[in-house]
Design an enzyme around this catalytic site. Structure first.
Site, PDB file in Angstrom:
ATOM      1  N   GLU A  45      -1.089  12.185  17.727  1.00 32.01           N
ATOM      2  CA  GLU A  45      -2.101  11.531  16.906  1.00 32.01           C
ATOM      3  C   GLU A  45      -2.032  10.017  17.095  1.00 32.01           C
ATOM      4  O   GLU A  45      -0.969   9.459  17.376  1.00 32.01           O
ATOM      5  CB  GLU A  45      -1.905  11.894  15.438  1.00 32.01           C
ATOM      6  N   HIS A  56     -10.273  -2.538 -15.887  1.00 35.76           N
ATOM      7  CA  HIS A  56     -11.596  -2.884 -16.417  1.00 35.76           C
ATOM      8  C   HIS A  56     -11.694  -4.288 -17.009  1.00 35.76           C
ATOM      9  O   HIS A  56     -12.710  -4.625 -17.620  1.00 35.76           O
ATOM     10  CB  HIS A  56     -12.027  -1.888 -17.507  1.00 35.76           C
ATOM     11  N   SER A  74       0.834  -1.202   0.000  1.00 37.50           N
ATOM     12  CA  SER A  74       0.000   0.000   0.000  1.00 37.50           C
ATOM     13  C   SER A  74       0.867   1.250   0.000  1.00 37.50           C
ATOM     14  O   SER A  74       1.870   1.320   0.714  1.00 37.50           O
ATOM     15  CB  SER A  74      -0.912   0.013   1.232  1.00 37.50           C
ATOM     16  N   HIS A 110       1.402   5.466   5.163  1.00 38.28           N
ATOM     17  CA  HIS A 110       2.241   4.269   5.218  1.00 38.28           C
ATOM     18  C   HIS A 110       3.706   4.612   4.950  1.00 38.28           C
ATOM     19  O   HIS A 110       4.091   5.775   4.932  1.00 38.28           O
ATOM     20  CB  HIS A 110       1.704   3.220   4.248  1.00 38.28           C
TER      21      HIS A 110
END
Length: 325
Positions: A198, A80, A48, A53
């Site tokens: 945080e 797609h 990711s 990250h």
């Protein structure tokens, strides 16, 4: 990891590694002291590049694989289900001559194609990955050392530890409050935010609690997963920065974490509560809890339970049966 790969090989399974939060982590292969990066043990590895990250392209991620066949399948899925840009495009198109090859769809698919600006950003960040992870490992080491030197730390909480043979590229400090302080978790996290620290849940906590699970799996219950439940009710992450932290910053972090007024949660069982002493204790608990506004819930069914902010009182009588059964 060696046990996992042996199990995979024995049962002829496919290993897909979700390494979205482990980019740069190393694990022993079981062959002497050889180590490989997580994400490279299986047939597929996923990474990711979400903004919080190890490195980021703003959004998106990456899939790696071992064979050209798998490469074409993954590339088809990300666009797609289109045959465009596949290495075996011509071979596929020859099978469907009645369909315009410019718009040939051979698989289900999604629109996961990154933008050029994301690729440019990621190319720059890739060159910094080793430096970032080295700094994170050192920051984590010094934070753990600072916290561990304080006698209050082990009494209040514990930190996630790496398994044997694993060298994680930590991007977060995983913390688990001791069981008796679980009731203060939310209050504690809000306190950290107010003090500029945080935080976030460890992954998503117990995922069985998420509404999307109950919508499709009615027979799953959070209590069936005690490990995940402990993480959900007692755990949290604090980010580990990718640049060297000054020791004064680390000292401040530790001081703020340990300065919170933790108060242990007690479960008190009172037996013989229909006797004189039991009724006296019940009256005292009700009187004091009502006076300070700490009562959360009182159950009228037997056994009587009085739940306050920091304790649970259970009043048993002989009608409640044998406690040993």
């Amino acid at each position: 990891m060696q046990q996992i790969t042996e199990f995979i090989n024995r049962h002829k399974l496919i290993l897909i590694e979700d390494t979205c939060e482990s980019l740069g982590s190393l694990c022993q292969t079981g062959i002497r002291s050889e180590r490989k990066m997580l994400g490279t043990f299986g047939s597929f590895g996923t990474f990711s590049f979400y903004f919080s990250h190890h490195i980021t392209s703003g959004e998106g991620g990456m899939v790696i694989c071992n064979t050209e066949e798998d490469y074409n399948i993954v590339r088809c899925l990300r666009a797609h289900g289109w045959t465009r840009h596949l290495t075996n495009r011509q071979t596929i198109e020859e099978k469907y001559e009645d369909i315009d090859s410019r718009f040939l769809f051979v698989n289900m698919g999604y629109n996961f194609r990154p933008l050029e600006v994301q690729g440019a950003m990621l190319n720059v960040q890739l060159d910094k990955l080793h430096i970032f992870n080295t700094c994170r490992r050192d920051n984590l080491r010094r934070i753990k050392e600072t916290l561990s030197r304080d006698d209050r730390f082990s009494r209040l909480m514990s930190l996630m530890e790496a398994s044997d043979g694993v060298d994680p590229a930590w991007f977060g400090l995983g913390v688990l409050l001791n069981r008796v302080y679980a009731h203060q978790r939310l209050e504690f996290l809000q306190y950290l935010e107010r003090n500029g620290i945080e935080n976030r849940p460890i992954i998503s906590g117990n995922f069985v609690r998420q509404p999307c699970v109950s919508a499709f799996c009615n027979d799953e219950h959070p209590e069936n997963y005690p490990g995940a439940e402990a993480i959900h009710t007692r755990g949290f992450f604090i980010g580990i920065h990718q640049v060297p932290l000054d020791q004064t910053v680390i000292n401040k972090l530790a001081n703020v974490i340990l300065a919170f007024p933790f108060s242990p949660y007690h479960v008190v069982v009172v037996t013989g509560s229909n006797g004189m002493l039991g009724k006296y204790i019940q009256d005292i608990v009700l009187e004091r809890s009502s006076a300070d506004g700490s009562i959360i819930k009182i159950t009228s069914t037997t056994p009587l339970k009085i739940v306050t902010k920091d304790s649970e009182w259970i009043f048993l009588t002989r009608h409640d049966g044998d406690l040993c059964k």
